[in-house]
Design a protein around this motif. Structure first.
Motif, mmCIF file in Angstrom:
data_model
loop_
_atom_site.group_PDB
_atom_site.id
_atom_site.type_symbol
_atom_site.label_atom_id
_atom_site.label_comp_id
_atom_site.label_asym_id
_atom_site.label_seq_id
_atom_site.Cartn_x
_atom_site.Cartn_y
_atom_site.Cartn_z
ATOM 1 N N SER A 111 48.611 27.892 36.709
ATOM 2 C CA SER A 111 48.570 29.329 36.518
ATOM 3 C C SER A 111 49.839 30.290 36.150
ATOM 4 C CB SER A 111 47.597 29.968 37.886
ATOM 5 O OG SER A 111 46.621 29.248 38.011
ATOM 6 N N VAL A 112 50.763 29.942 36.621
ATOM 7 C CA VAL A 112 52.109 30.628 36.562
ATOM 8 C C VAL A 112 52.722 30.051 35.166
ATOM 9 C CG1 VAL A 112 52.460 31.022 39.306
ATOM 10 C CG2 VAL A 112 53.390 29.132 38.038
ATOM 11 N N VAL A 162 45.121 42.009 32.569
ATOM 12 C CA VAL A 162 45.059 41.573 33.966
ATOM 13 C C VAL A 162 45.307 42.795 34.529
ATOM 14 C CG1 VAL A 162 46.357 40.489 35.617
ATOM 15 C CG2 VAL A 162 45.758 39.029 33.589
ATOM 16 N N SER A 163 44.656 43.187 35.633
ATOM 17 C CA SER A 163 44.747 44.422 36.362
ATOM 18 C C SER A 163 44.813 43.896 37.848
ATOM 19 C CB SER A 163 43.745 45.176 36.198
ATOM 20 O OG SER A 163 43.744 46.284 37.042
ATOM 21 N N TYR A 164 45.480 44.904 38.556
ATOM 22 C CA TYR A 164 45.468 44.709 40.143
ATOM 23 C C TYR A 164 45.173 45.912 40.982
ATOM 24 C CZ TYR A 164 48.970 40.986 38.175
ATOM 25 O OH TYR A 164 49.584 40.136 37.525
ATOM 26 N N ILE A 195 48.768 29.032 46.069
ATOM 27 C CA ILE A 195 47.577 29.554 45.265
ATOM 28 C C ILE A 195 47.252 30.712 45.332
ATOM 29 C CG2 ILE A 195 45.022 29.109 45.430
ATOM 30 C CD1 ILE A 195 45.406 26.118 45.303
ATOM 31 N N ALA A 196 47.242 31.541 46.735
ATOM 32 C CA ALA A 196 46.790 32.850 46.781
ATOM 33 C C ALA A 196 47.887 33.872 45.897
ATOM 34 C CB ALA A 196 46.898 33.203 48.392
ATOM 35 N N ILE A 197 49.036 33.448 45.913
ATOM 36 C CA ILE A 197 50.093 34.460 45.561
ATOM 37 C C ILE A 197 50.166 34.166 44.012
ATOM 38 C CG2 ILE A 197 52.575 34.954 45.267
ATOM 39 C CD1 ILE A 197 52.662 33.794 48.143
ATOM 40 N N ALA A 230 48.372 35.749 38.499
ATOM 41 C CA ALA A 230 48.116 35.284 37.131
ATOM 42 C C ALA A 230 46.744 35.896 36.649
ATOM 43 C CB ALA A 230 47.740 33.865 37.207
ATOM 44 N N TYR A 231 45.952 36.210 37.536
ATOM 45 C CA TYR A 231 44.623 36.703 36.988
ATOM 46 C C TYR A 231 44.045 37.987 37.734
ATOM 47 C CZ TYR A 231 44.490 31.884 36.171
ATOM 48 O OH TYR A 231 45.046 30.515 35.925
#
Length: 376
Positions: free
Chosen positions: A123-124, A132-134, A203-205, A210-211
């Motif tokens: 992913s990274v 991609v938005s946060y 995985i969480a971070i 990434a997504y």
């Protein structure tokens, strides 16, 4: 977990080898049975069915990746892949007991560590998808936001399932007055949770980086496939999906053996004789196919993890052990130990109620379309 491990041999000369046995010793035969059995079966069978759904769906994509453009014009349907996973599970379910699946459990653990590492590393190491938005979804009321948080915590609680299997696992260890089983069991639990943290946090971070909000509801595995299937080689992508399938098969057995063990113990007690091999094989086939039918009838079951976390995982994991400690150990009234267990036990029940409410609200709010017998 510490409480359950110490309660395994709380009564001198007795080992409570099943969660239900411990509940009956603490709350009485009738109350303990009805408190622990429905939640235990719901949690264990629900997890096994979820693993069958995930495993079957992953097998479908694995075949698609390996086969590539040369795939036939009539590939297997999702339900047929569920059946393939079920048949593989039936073969592995013929192992006699928990001791015999130690090797399978080790394989499952190694594959889990490997695919978790591959997921966050892939992913990274690839470019993030465009757009991609946060940003958190706005326009929700305080009440809606609160229930969304509660549902999220219910999903986290469901991830902490497995405490109901601690008694069975500890029962496989030798124990004497000089070398009680709780010492290596607690050491193993600490190591296991440290490894789990080393898998989950990256995985969480990395997955969020990434997504962001583009993460698919089916999770990071299917997000990696959706966004990076063209820039990750087929062999590497195929290996990733194969590792997930192997892990699902292993975990399915670990959770199912609790059901097998309880059935066989009940059969032996009622018939007053050891269970015969044909009966054992027939029951295990029946159980796996029951999970298969549930998975076919309710393909959206994996979307209810928040609700399952509130209904089953939260009380079994966070509440009942505290009350069982109070009932069996009987700490001095108004002592620190007494206050601590009452506080944590009541907090666990409050969490269970809140997470259940959050799960129900999430289903209603999201308009989850409950299509029966329509696996996508």
């Amino acid at each position: 977990m510490w409480v359950l491990i110490r309660l395994h041999e709380a009564t001198p000369g007795v080992r409570y080898s099943r969660y239900v046995e411990l509940a009956e010793a603490a709350f009485g035969k009738r109350l303990g049975f009805w408190l622990a059995t429905p939640a235990n079966i719901n949690l264990t069978a629900g997890t096994a069915t979820t693993l069958l759904i995930v495993g079957g769906s992953t097998l479908k994509l694995f075949y698609k990746i390996v086969c590539g453009p040369e795939c036939g014009t009539s590939p297997l349907t999702t339900i047929q892949w569920y059946l393939v996973f079920a048949m593989l599970s039936i073969v592995l379910a013929q192992l006699p007991n928990l001791n015999s699946i130690v090797g399978l459990s080790l394989i499952g653990a190694v594959t889990a560590i490997t695919y978790c590492t591959m997921l966050w590393a892939l992913s990274v190491s690839r470019a993030r998808p465009p757009g991609v938005s946060y940003n958190i979804e706005g326009g929700k009321s305080i009440i809606a936001q609160t229930f969304t948080i509660l549902n999220s915590l219910g999903i986290v609680a469901f991830a902490f399932r497995g405490h109901n299997l601690a008694m069975e696992i500890q029962a496989t260890m030798p124990s004497t007055l000089k070398h009680p089983a709780y010492i290596p069991m607690w050491r193993g639990a600490k190591v296991a949770n440290a490894i789990i943290a080393a898998c989950y946090f990256p995985i969480a971070i990395a997955g969020y980086w990434a997504y962001g909000t583009m993460m698919l509801s089916s999770g990071i595995l299917f997000s990696v496939y959706a966004f990076h299937q063209k820039d990750i080689s087929r062999p590497l992508m195929g290996l990733l999906f194969l590792l997930v399938v192997v892990h699902c098969l292993s975990s399915f057995q670990i959770y199912s053996f609790s059901i097998f063990d309880n059935f066989e113990a009940g059969y032996t007690a009622r018939r007053n004789r050891p269970i015969s091999k044909p009966v054992r094989v027939a029951f295990r086939i029946f159980y796996v196919f029951t999970n298969f039918l549930i998975g076919v009838a309710f393909p959206w079951l994996s979307s209810l993890s928040g609700l399952l976390g509130g209904l089953s995982s939260a009380p079994v994991t966070f509440a009942y052990p505290c009350f069982m400690w109070l009932a069996i150990k009987k700490p001095k009234k108004y002592s620190f130990n007494w206050y601590l267990n009452w506080t944590l036990g009541l907090l666990g029940m409050l969490m269970a109620a809140a997470f259940t409410a959050g799960g129900i609200w999430s289903i209603v709010d999201s308009g989850l379309k409950l299509h029966f017998f329509k696996a996508s």
